[in-house]
Design an enzyme around this catalytic site. Structure first.
Site, PDB file in Angstrom:
ATOM      1  CB  SER A  42      -0.929  -0.091   1.081  1.00  0.00           C
ATOM      2  OG  SER A  42      -2.089   0.763   1.207  1.00  0.00           O
ATOM      3  CG  HIS A  45      -4.403  -1.622  -1.990  1.00  0.00           C
ATOM      4  ND1 HIS A  45      -4.925  -2.449  -1.056  1.00  0.00           N
ATOM      5  CD2 HIS A  45      -3.803  -0.696  -1.287  1.00  0.00           C
ATOM      6  CE1 HIS A  45      -4.504  -1.919   0.090  1.00  0.00           C
ATOM      7  NE2 HIS A  45      -3.809  -0.760  -0.175  1.00  0.00           N
TER       8      HIS A  45
END
Length: 200
Positions: free
Chosen positions: A99, A123
Site C-alpha cells: 500500500s 491497491h
C-alpha cells in the site's frame, strides 16, 4: 515495549556509549521503517530524513521498509520529504512493502531494491470505518478520496514508467507482486541476491 528494542554498546575514546538499535543505524544513515505508517511514524521518519540532510547533504540515505502501509497523508509526508531533500534515498523492500509503503519504495530517489522474498502490494486507498454526516459532507469526502486515489496512481506511474491507465487498472484490487515482478513493473530497480558465503 521499549524493553524489546535492542541496545548497542560501543567503545569510544570517552568510554562506553549505548544506543538503541535505531539510533545506531541512523548513525550509519540507515532509516528502518518497520511498522504501519501513521502520523507519529511519519513525523519520526521525516525528522530522520531532515536530520541526515542537515548532517551531510551529499551522502546517500538507505531506507529499509517492512510495512503494511498506513495512513495516506502520513505516507505522503514521508514521500514529499524524500523528493525534497538533497541526498539520494535508496529504498529496500524487506518482508513486505504494501500500500503506502509500496509508494515509498517506488519513490526512492536513489536505487530501489527488493530482497528476494519481499512482497509488494499496490491497491487503491481504502477507508477504515464508516463515513457519516450530512450528504454534502459525504460528497466532499468522496471527492477528496477520488483525488487521493488519482494522485497515488500518478505517483506510481511516474516512478515506474507504467501508463497511468494501467496503474489505475492494476490498483483497482489488491495486486501482490514478488520481488522479480516488482522489478518488471518498475517499482524497484534491483532484486538483491544473497551474498556468497565462503565455504570452510
Amino acid at each position: 515495549m521499549s524493553s524489546l528494542i535492542p541496545i548497542v554498546i560501543e567503545q569510544t575514546s570517552r568510554g562506553e556509549r549505548s544506543y538503541d538499535i535505531y539510533s545506531r543505524l541512523l548513525k550509519d544513515r540507515i532509516i528502518f521503517l518497520g511498522t504501519s505508517i501513521d502520523d507519529q511514524v511519519a513525523n519520526a521518519v521525516t525528522a530522520q530524513l531532515l536530520f541526515l540532510e542537515s548532517d551531510d547533504p551529499d551522502k546517500e540515505i538507505n531506507m529499509y521498509i517492512n510495512s503494511s502501509g498506513g495512513i495516506t497523508s502520513a505516507g505522503l509526508a514521508i514521500y514529499d520529504t524524500m523528493q525534497h531533500i538533497k541526498p539520494k534515498v535508496n529504498t529496500y523492500a524487506i518482508g513486505m512493502a504494501a500500500s503506502m509503503a509500496a509508494v515509498l519504495l517506488a519513490g526512492g530517489t536513489g536505487t530501489r531494491y527488493a530482497l528476494p522474498h519481499a512482497r509488494i502490494l499496490i491497491h487503491q486507498p481504502w477507508v477504515k470505518g464508516g463515513i457519516g454526516g450530512q450528504v454534502t459532507d459525504i460528497e466532499i469526502t468522496a471527492k477528496e478520496l477520488l483525488h487521493t486515489k488519482e494522485k497515488l496512481a500518478e505517483i506510481i506511474a511516474k516512478h515506474t514508467g507504467q501508463p497511468l491507465e494501467k496503474v489505475k487498472e492494476d490498483s483497482e484490487r489488491d495486486r501482490w507482486m514478488s520481488a522479480e515482478e516488482a522489478k518488471a513493473y518498475g517499482l524497484v530497480d534491483v532484486v538483491v541476491q544473497p551474498r556468497e558465503r565462503k565455504k570452510a
